[in-house]
Design an enzyme around this catalytic site. Sequence first.
Site, short mmCIF file in Angstrom:
data_model
loop_
_atom_site.label_atom_id
_atom_site.label_comp_id
_atom_site.label_asym_id
_atom_site.label_seq_id
_atom_site.Cartn_x
_atom_site.Cartn_y
_atom_site.Cartn_z
N HIS A 171 0.73 -1.52 0.14
CA HIS A 171 -0.13 0.25 -0.24
C HIS A 171 0.86 1.46 -0.20
O HIS A 171 0.60 1.92 -1.14
CB HIS A 171 -0.62 0.03 1.62
CG HIS A 171 -2.40 -1.04 0.51
ND1 HIS A 171 -2.39 -2.39 1.70
CD2 HIS A 171 -3.04 -0.58 0.20
CE1 HIS A 171 -3.44 -2.81 1.13
NE2 HIS A 171 -3.98 -1.47 0.39
N ARG A 205 -9.52 5.36 -0.95
CA ARG A 205 -8.88 4.71 -0.23
C ARG A 205 -9.76 5.52 1.73
O ARG A 205 -8.04 5.74 1.77
CB ARG A 205 -7.47 3.93 -0.02
CG ARG A 205 -7.64 3.12 -1.29
CD ARG A 205 -5.97 2.37 -1.06
NE ARG A 205 -5.04 1.63 -2.08
CZ ARG A 205 -5.47 1.64 -3.54
NH1 ARG A 205 -5.55 3.32 -4.10
NH2 ARG A 205 -5.43 1.05 -4.15
N ARG A 234 -14.55 3.98 -0.62
CA ARG A 234 -14.67 2.64 -0.10
C ARG A 234 -14.69 2.63 1.07
O ARG A 234 -13.86 3.51 2.19
CB ARG A 234 -13.53 2.15 -0.78
CG ARG A 234 -12.93 0.40 0.39
CD ARG A 234 -11.99 -0.53 -0.78
NE ARG A 234 -10.00 0.36 -0.08
CZ ARG A 234 -9.94 0.33 -0.62
NH1 ARG A 234 -9.58 -0.29 -1.76
NH2 ARG A 234 -8.57 0.56 0.19
N ASN A 247 -5.66 -5.44 -7.50
CA ASN A 247 -4.10 -5.48 -6.40
C ASN A 247 -4.40 -7.32 -5.62
O ASN A 247 -3.69 -8.11 -5.70
CB ASN A 247 -3.91 -4.79 -5.42
CG ASN A 247 -3.97 -3.20 -6.55
OD1 ASN A 247 -3.29 -4.11 -8.33
ND2 ASN A 247 -3.71 -2.56 -5.93
N ARG A 259 1.93 -9.91 -1.86
CA ARG A 259 1.62 -8.77 -2.35
C ARG A 259 2.85 -7.56 -1.57
O ARG A 259 3.44 -7.03 -2.40
CB ARG A 259 0.44 -8.05 -3.19
CG ARG A 259 0.06 -7.53 -1.57
CD ARG A 259 -1.44 -6.84 -1.63
NE ARG A 259 -1.76 -5.54 -2.16
CZ ARG A 259 -3.10 -4.80 -2.27
NH1 ARG A 259 -3.57 -5.62 -2.88
NH2 ARG A 259 -2.35 -3.30 -2.05
N CYS A 307 -10.49 -0.87 -9.96
CA CYS A 307 -9.33 0.07 -9.22
C CYS A 307 -8.61 -0.33 -9.19
O CYS A 307 -7.46 0.04 -8.28
CB CYS A 307 -10.19 0.86 -8.61
SG CYS A 307 -10.98 -0.26 -7.32
C1 PEP Z 1 -7.44 -3.93 -4.36
O1 PEP Z 1 -6.58 -4.26 -4.01
O2 PEP Z 1 -6.90 -3.92 -6.08
C2 PEP Z 1 -7.24 -2.49 -4.86
C3 PEP Z 1 -8.02 -1.44 -5.18
O3 PEP Z 1 -7.67 -1.95 -3.59
P1 PEP Z 1 -5.75 -1.92 -2.06
O4 PEP Z 1 -4.80 -1.79 -3.41
O5 PEP Z 1 -6.79 -0.63 -1.35
O6 PEP Z 1 -6.34 -3.25 -1.40
MG MG Z 2 -7.77 -4.31 -1.79
#
Ligand code: PEP
Ligand code: MG
Length: 549
Positions: A148, A255, A291, A412, A423, A460
């Site tokens: 993040h 976010r 969100r 993501n 990730r 997104c």
């Molecule tokens: C995602 O998981 O693709 C997303 C947009 O949310 P975040 O990256 O904030 O987990």
């Molecule tokens: Mg996410």
Amino acid sequence: LELFWSAVQAVKEDIQRVANRLASQLRPEEQALFDVYLRMLDESALPGEVVSKIQEGIWAQGALKQVIQQYIRHFEMMDDLYLQERVVDIRDLGRRLLSHMQEGEQKHLEYPERTVLVSEELTPAMLGEVPKGQLVGLVSVKGSSNSHVAILARAMGVPTVMGLVDIPVNQLGGRELVVDGFEGQIFASPSADLRAFYQAICEEEDELFRGLEELRDKPCETLDGHRVPLLVNTGLMTDVVRSLSHGAEGIGLYRTEVPFMIKDRFPSEQEQREYYREQLEAFAPNPVTMRTLDIGGDKALTYFPIQEENPFLGWRGIRVTLDHPEIFLLQVRAMLKASEGLNNLQIMLPMISNVSEVEESLHLIYRVYHEVREEGYDVHMPKVGVMIEVPGAVYQIRELADRVDFVSVGSNDLTQYLLAVDRNNPRVAQLYHSYHPAVLQALVRIAQDTHAVGKPVGICGELAGDPGGALLLMAMGYDSLSMNAASLPKVKSVIRSVDREWAVQLLQDVLLLDSPHVIKSCVDLALRNAGFGRYLRPVKTPVCEPAAL
Ligand code: PEP
Ligand code: MG
């Protein structure tokens, strides 16, 4: 050494103060405990050992940690129960010393005009500490480009290298650094040639962006007239300012956890209302998709710690807020009130894996809506959407989409869960591949199934901001793409230069391939042939030895 000795002195004074304060309440035997503490801080005891380690060349905090750990191991092995118990005191002493050392350091911390933050582990709060306009680069030992904090950095347009596991963090202070975010490498004390090479790249990038700014007010549509609204992902107010100047048509993902993360307590309803109003106002009458709080996983609030063995499969996103409806209700209440008179609010639910979570959330949102209206606010019922981030949800799209107004893919997390690749883990970062055939197949299916029940579908995740990824998503039928402001001009210029049919053909070709790398090369080649080679960093770095790394 100075820092360490002043910490020792400060801890001694702290302990003496506590001892004096408690003197009247303790028996002499208990008072003696403080003497033990103070004796441990005698020059010849623990501090002496730390000092010799510092003199060997170990940084002060590291030396302290080594000595404390040695003591702890030693005491833990003792048979005597009383001595075993002293482990707690030693650990406590270690913490006290460390905290004074850190304080001492922070007092002198001055951020240079052009600051590169280098840290074991970067946090969003650290980014917030650097004075406005002075942050030019980020380097972190932990995390990966999908963390993040990396996403935040990308949104801010700050070159960032994550997961540099072997760097001697403590030796980089005060040195000139080149942070090459394209190649994922850094150079300390660069030679004049290397400096000139990177200076030229920076100028080239600036020029590219100046050219793209002309596109700001032009629609995002293909040569054959297919429109794809480009939205932005935001978290901080700086994102909003950038997004407006880059021609975004709304916010596809705000976010909300970002303002929570930079505070040291839960923001009040009034504070939240102010944050949300800023975002809603900046884009009105265009939609702003907020969100609900998505904490857990790698997003921690210091004031709401979640300790889990396996946080990404644990208490995350909607799971937390449905277990704590007071957080959810307060947030939705602040959102709704903030939207009064603007009516461009959309609410999105993260980490949905069951229809019951959607139903429960909708129930709470309706409840707040009626309450807020009863209180006299003239608000409209916002559109509500679900995020598809969990593989299970991909197989229940119709049931989920039926219950809401829109679907948005969080690619993501979806990629991380589909491929079972953390990730944030640099060791497996090469396995995290958004062009993996399984990911592409899932994305196709999500678009088809959402459309089958007559609902719009957007995306997104970071893939939407990748020029090649954006082309494939448009070909799959995604109705909108939401990305970091910094990616928006590039994506727009690529989409405006192709026919939709051309992108559909490219998609059909790559869906026949079975390797993520081959798919990526195929998409890159298509972009290059279409004249977009310049968007395909990485550049070639000159062969040279980084001066000191
Ligand atoms: C995602 O998981 O693709 C997303 C947009 O949310 P975040 O990256 O904030 O987990
Ligand atoms: Mg996410």
